[in-house]
Design a protein around this motif. Structure first.
Motif, PDB file in Angstrom:
ATOM      1  N   UNK A 189       0.880  -1.183  -0.179  1.00 22.85           N
ATOM      2  CA  UNK A 189      -0.191  -0.054  -0.049  1.00 22.85           C
ATOM      3  C   UNK A 189       1.016   1.408  -0.102  1.00 22.85           C
ATOM      4  N   UNK A 190       0.750   2.073  -1.164  1.00 23.57           N
ATOM      5  CA  UNK A 190       1.282   3.277  -1.126  1.00 23.57           C
ATOM      6  C   UNK A 190       0.691   4.275  -2.003  1.00 23.57           C
ATOM      7  N   UNK A 191       0.852   5.654  -1.915  1.00 19.27           N
ATOM      8  CA  UNK A 191       0.522   6.454  -2.810  1.00 19.27           C
ATOM      9  C   UNK A 191      -0.924   6.734  -2.793  1.00 19.27           C
ATOM     10  N   UNK A 192      -1.743   6.393  -1.719  1.00 13.42           N
ATOM     11  CA  UNK A 192      -3.082   6.252  -1.777  1.00 13.42           C
ATOM     12  C   UNK A 192      -3.756   4.811  -2.358  1.00 13.42           C
ATOM     13  N   UNK A 193      -3.029   3.986  -2.955  1.00 14.28           N
ATOM     14  CA  UNK A 193      -3.339   2.765  -3.489  1.00 14.28           C
ATOM     15  C   UNK A 193      -3.420   1.881  -2.459  1.00 14.28           C
ATOM     16  N   UNK A 194      -4.410   0.928  -2.491  1.00 13.54           N
ATOM     17  CA  UNK A 194      -4.649  -0.152  -1.332  1.00 13.54           C
ATOM     18  C   UNK A 194      -3.905  -1.482  -2.041  1.00 13.54           C
ATOM     19  N   UNK A 226      -3.259  -4.870  -3.453  1.00  9.90           N
ATOM     20  CA  UNK A 226      -3.765  -5.744  -4.369  1.00  9.90           C
ATOM     21  C   UNK A 226      -4.682  -4.922  -5.500  1.00  9.90           C
ATOM     22  N   UNK A 227      -4.576  -3.665  -5.364  1.00  8.85           N
ATOM     23  CA  UNK A 227      -5.352  -2.800  -6.635  1.00  8.85           C
ATOM     24  C   UNK A 227      -4.656  -3.143  -7.812  1.00  8.85           C
ATOM     25  N   UNK A 228      -5.336  -3.233  -8.803  1.00  9.83           N
ATOM     26  CA  UNK A 228      -4.958  -3.681 -10.225  1.00  9.83           C
ATOM     27  C   UNK A 228      -5.163  -2.708 -11.377  1.00  9.83           C
ATOM     28  N   UNK A 229      -4.477  -2.600 -12.343  1.00  8.65           N
ATOM     29  CA  UNK A 229      -4.596  -1.823 -13.658  1.00  8.65           C
ATOM     30  C   UNK A 229      -4.130  -2.732 -14.834  1.00  8.65           C
ATOM     31  N   UNK A 230      -5.036  -2.628 -15.809  1.00  8.31           N
ATOM     32  CA  UNK A 230      -4.749  -3.350 -16.769  1.00  8.31           C
ATOM     33  C   UNK A 230      -4.479  -2.346 -17.888  1.00  8.31           C
ATOM     34  N   UNK A 231      -3.348  -2.390 -18.547  1.00  8.22           N
ATOM     35  CA  UNK A 231      -2.981  -1.566 -19.759  1.00  8.22           C
ATOM     36  C   UNK A 231      -2.906  -2.540 -21.041  1.00  8.22           C
ATOM     37  N   UNK A 266       0.515   6.190 -20.298  1.00  8.88           N
ATOM     38  CA  UNK A 266      -0.415   5.247 -20.550  1.00  8.88           C
ATOM     39  C   UNK A 266      -1.722   4.917 -19.536  1.00  8.88           C
ATOM     40  N   UNK A 267      -1.453   5.515 -18.126  1.00  9.34           N
ATOM     41  CA  UNK A 267      -2.429   5.580 -17.225  1.00  9.34           C
ATOM     42  C   UNK A 267      -3.082   6.866 -16.866  1.00  9.34           C
ATOM     43  N   UNK A 268      -2.708   7.602 -17.857  1.00  5.54           N
ATOM     44  CA  UNK A 268      -3.317   9.115 -17.774  1.00  5.54           C
ATOM     45  C   UNK A 268      -3.017   9.671 -16.459  1.00  5.54           C
ATOM     46  N   UNK A 269      -1.713   9.426 -16.223  1.00  4.22           N
ATOM     47  CA  UNK A 269      -1.289  10.212 -14.974  1.00  4.22           C
ATOM     48  C   UNK A 269      -1.681   9.629 -13.653  1.00  4.22           C
ATOM     49  N   UNK A 270      -2.104   8.481 -13.776  1.00  3.23           N
ATOM     50  CA  UNK A 270      -2.553   7.872 -12.477  1.00  3.23           C
ATOM     51  C   UNK A 270      -1.420   7.123 -11.673  1.00  3.23           C
ATOM     52  N   UNK A 271      -0.823   6.359 -12.503  1.00  3.64           N
ATOM     53  CA  UNK A 271       0.235   5.296 -11.706  1.00  3.64           C
ATOM     54  C   UNK A 271       1.537   6.160 -11.769  1.00  3.64           C
ATOM     55  N   UNK A 272       2.216   6.445 -10.771  1.00  2.00           N
ATOM     56  CA  UNK A 272       3.606   6.876 -10.739  1.00  2.00           C
ATOM     57  C   UNK A 272       4.319   5.789 -10.166  1.00  2.00           C
ATOM     58  N   UNK A 273       5.104   5.284 -10.881  1.00  2.00           N
ATOM     59  CA  UNK A 273       5.745   4.016 -10.507  1.00  2.00           C
ATOM     60  C   UNK A 273       6.892   4.371  -9.563  1.00  2.00           C
ATOM     61  N   UNK A 274       7.607   5.423  -9.284  1.00  2.83           N
ATOM     62  CA  UNK A 274       8.616   5.632  -8.568  1.00  2.83           C
ATOM     63  C   UNK A 274       9.433   4.565  -8.304  1.00  2.83           C
ATOM     64  N   UNK A 275      10.325   4.167  -9.630  1.00  2.94           N
ATOM     65  CA  UNK A 275      10.939   2.770  -9.426  1.00  2.94           C
ATOM     66  C   UNK A 275      12.372   3.279  -8.687  1.00  2.94           C
ATOM     67  N   UNK A 276      12.909   2.487  -8.228  1.00  7.06           N
ATOM     68  CA  UNK A 276      14.159   2.359  -7.638  1.00  7.06           C
ATOM     69  C   UNK A 276      15.552   2.417  -8.423  1.00  7.06           C
TER      70      UNK A 276
END
Length: 120
Positions: free
Chosen positions: A54-59, A61-66, A106-116
């Motif tokens: 859980x991070x950035x307001x997402x619970x 197991x939340x999923x996105x299909x692109x 691709x997610x219209x600004x919703x998913x900010x990955x913040x990768x390491x």
């Protein structure tokens, strides 16, 4: 967009993930696309993202299909402003910033990955 390229995007996310897991789904997934004032059902493979922490307001197991088509459209949009991005994408030499940028678009600004930067 080739399956190998989507698989590479998923690998980069998984190698450098901080809170999300990526998986290529080669199964033909239906999605809706507006066309000439109507909505059509199309099928393509997809990149599936799932929250593992859980991070950035997402619970968790939340999923996105692109869908593949959405990834392709976003890549071409970025290409219009950054030809070097397209070169790295088509040769499979993407870096984690390229993937973050692609997913954000691709997610219209919703998913900010913040990768390491250094991976896991």
């Amino acid at each position: 967009m080739e399956l190998a390229l989507i698989r590479r995007i998923a690998d980069i996310i998984n190698e450098r993930r901080t809170w999300i897991n990526a998986e290529l789904s080669p199964k033909q997934t239906p999605y809706l696309i507006p066309h000439d004032g109507t909505i059509s059902v199309c099928y393509s493979c997809s990149l599936n993202l799932q929250v593992i922490e859980a991070r950035n307001g997402y619970k968790k197991n939340q999923k996105w299909i692109i869908p593949e088509v959405v990834l392709e459209k976003s890549a071409r949009k970025i290409k219009a402003h950054d030809a070097a991005f397209w070169e790295r994408l088509t040769t499979g030499q993407m870096n984690y910033q390229d993937v973050e940028r692609l997913i954000l678009d691709a997610t219209y600004g919703i998913v900010k990955l913040t990768l390491d930067e250094y991976g896991i």
